[in-house]
Design a protein around this motif. Structure first.
Motif, short mmCIF file in Angstrom:
data_model
loop_
_atom_site.label_atom_id
_atom_site.label_comp_id
_atom_site.label_asym_id
_atom_site.label_seq_id
_atom_site.Cartn_x
_atom_site.Cartn_y
_atom_site.Cartn_z
N ILE A 1 -18.23 -77.94 22.82
CA ILE A 1 -17.21 -76.91 22.57
C ILE A 1 -17.77 -75.63 23.13
CG2 ILE A 1 -15.74 -75.76 21.00
CD1 ILE A 1 -15.19 -78.28 19.68
N GLY A 2 -18.94 -75.45 22.35
CA GLY A 2 -19.75 -74.19 22.72
C GLY A 2 -20.02 -73.95 24.37
N LYS A 3 -20.45 -75.02 24.65
CA LYS A 3 -20.64 -74.69 26.30
C LYS A 3 -19.35 -74.83 27.16
CE LYS A 3 -23.52 -76.95 29.71
NZ LYS A 3 -25.13 -77.19 29.46
N LYS A 4 -18.37 -75.39 26.83
CA LYS A 4 -17.13 -75.33 27.36
C LYS A 4 -16.37 -73.91 27.52
CE LYS A 4 -12.76 -77.63 28.11
NZ LYS A 4 -11.87 -79.04 27.44
N PHE A 5 -16.46 -73.38 26.26
CA PHE A 5 -15.74 -72.05 25.98
C PHE A 5 -16.86 -70.94 25.95
CE2 PHE A 5 -12.75 -75.23 24.47
CZ PHE A 5 -11.67 -75.12 25.18
N PHE A 6 -17.93 -70.88 26.37
CA PHE A 6 -19.06 -70.12 26.02
C PHE A 6 -18.51 -68.63 26.43
CE2 PHE A 6 -22.80 -67.49 26.90
CZ PHE A 6 -23.44 -67.41 25.87
N MET A 7 -18.27 -68.57 27.88
CA MET A 7 -17.51 -67.18 28.42
C MET A 7 -16.43 -66.74 27.83
SD MET A 7 -20.27 -65.97 30.23
CE MET A 7 -19.38 -64.40 30.58
N THR A 8 -15.60 -67.48 27.18
CA THR A 8 -14.31 -67.07 26.54
C THR A 8 -14.59 -66.56 25.27
OG1 THR A 8 -13.19 -69.07 27.68
CG2 THR A 8 -11.96 -68.06 25.74
N PHE A 9 -15.77 -67.26 24.49
CA PHE A 9 -16.08 -66.56 23.43
C PHE A 9 -16.81 -65.35 23.75
CE2 PHE A 9 -16.43 -71.24 21.54
CZ PHE A 9 -15.08 -71.33 21.14
N VAL A 10 -17.75 -65.00 24.32
CA VAL A 10 -18.32 -63.89 24.79
C VAL A 10 -17.24 -62.67 25.12
CG1 VAL A 10 -19.72 -62.70 26.48
CG2 VAL A 10 -20.48 -65.03 25.55
N ILE A 11 -16.25 -63.14 26.05
CA ILE A 11 -15.41 -62.07 26.34
C ILE A 11 -14.48 -61.60 25.29
CG2 ILE A 11 -13.43 -61.63 27.82
CD1 ILE A 11 -15.03 -63.37 30.03
N GLY A 12 -14.01 -62.71 24.73
CA GLY A 12 -13.24 -62.53 23.38
C GLY A 12 -13.77 -61.90 22.29
N GLY A 13 -14.94 -62.18 21.91
CA GLY A 13 -15.89 -61.38 21.04
C GLY A 13 -15.92 -59.92 21.30
N THR A 14 -16.45 -59.75 22.53
CA THR A 14 -16.85 -58.29 23.06
C THR A 14 -15.49 -57.42 22.93
OG1 THR A 14 -18.34 -59.15 24.81
CG2 THR A 14 -17.26 -57.06 25.06
N ILE A 15 -14.15 -57.94 23.19
CA ILE A 15 -12.90 -57.33 23.10
C ILE A 15 -12.59 -57.01 21.74
CG2 ILE A 15 -10.42 -57.36 23.31
CD1 ILE A 15 -11.04 -59.02 25.94
N PHE A 16 -13.06 -58.04 20.91
CA PHE A 16 -12.69 -57.75 19.35
C PHE A 16 -13.56 -56.89 18.53
CE2 PHE A 16 -13.01 -59.10 14.84
CZ PHE A 16 -11.69 -59.23 14.30
N MET A 17 -14.68 -57.12 18.97
CA MET A 17 -15.73 -56.11 18.38
C MET A 17 -15.69 -54.67 18.56
SD MET A 17 -17.38 -57.59 15.97
CE MET A 17 -18.66 -56.40 15.50
#
Length: 171
Positions: free
Chosen positions: A127-143
């Motif tokens: 899951i982490g590998k599949k959605f890594f960039m989604t998590f990075v971009i979403g986390g950046t926007i959120f933070m």
């Protein structure tokens, strides 16, 4: 002649460049996993947004409202977030393509120390590998949205405000 109204753009560029330099130093010193040092970037961001609000108030001789100052700070934080999203994509996809794997290995070690089974770790890694960039971009926007709102509120609260009343009757 009135000063140009693009202070938020220059401020966003300066704040972003400082954060990028901090992240590069952390990467090259193998401190990317050090959460304490990682917080320095967020501290720089908050202080930078507050300084943008103070500078905007000073440029306007205090003839600003809380809303004007908050808007100036939040515009700046939105631009920083955009720049940092672009930086994150470049960092993980172009400059340091091995970094996601290093971060995943670090997470695997943490999961192992928590006593998770191989099956659970494999699912988590997939899951982490599949959605890594989604998590990075979403986390950046959120933070940056949350911290930008907080920093803009602080900056608007501490900046000098003495708006001249907009009285249509000239009194």
């Amino acid at each position: 002649m009135e000063k140009k109204q693009n202070a938020h753009l220059m401020g966003a560029l300066i704040i972003s460049l400082i954060i990028i330099v901090i992240e590069l130093v952390l990467y090259f010193t193998n401190q990317m996993q050090n959460k304490g040092l990682g917080l320095i970037s967020y501290l720089v961001f908050i202080i930078g947004i507050c300084m943008i609000c103070l500078q905007y108030s000073k440029e306007k001789d205090g003839n600003v409202t809380f809303g004007n100052l908050f808007a100036q700070g939040f515009k700046t934080s939105a631009l920083v977030a955009l720049i940092m999203i672009i930086w994150s994509v470049l960092m993980f996809k172009v400059l340091f393509p091995d970094l996601p794997d290093q971060l995943m290995q670090s997470q695997r070690a943490k999961m192992l120390s928590q006593g998770l089974s191989e099956e659970q770790m494999a699912k988590g890694a997939a899951i982490g590998k599949k959605f890594f960039m989604t998590f990075v971009i979403g986390g950046t926007i959120f933070m940056y949205a949350i911290l930008g709102a907080i920093a803009s509120l602080i900056g608007a609260a501490i900046a000098k405000k003495n708006p001249k009343a907009a009285n249509p009757f000239g009194e």
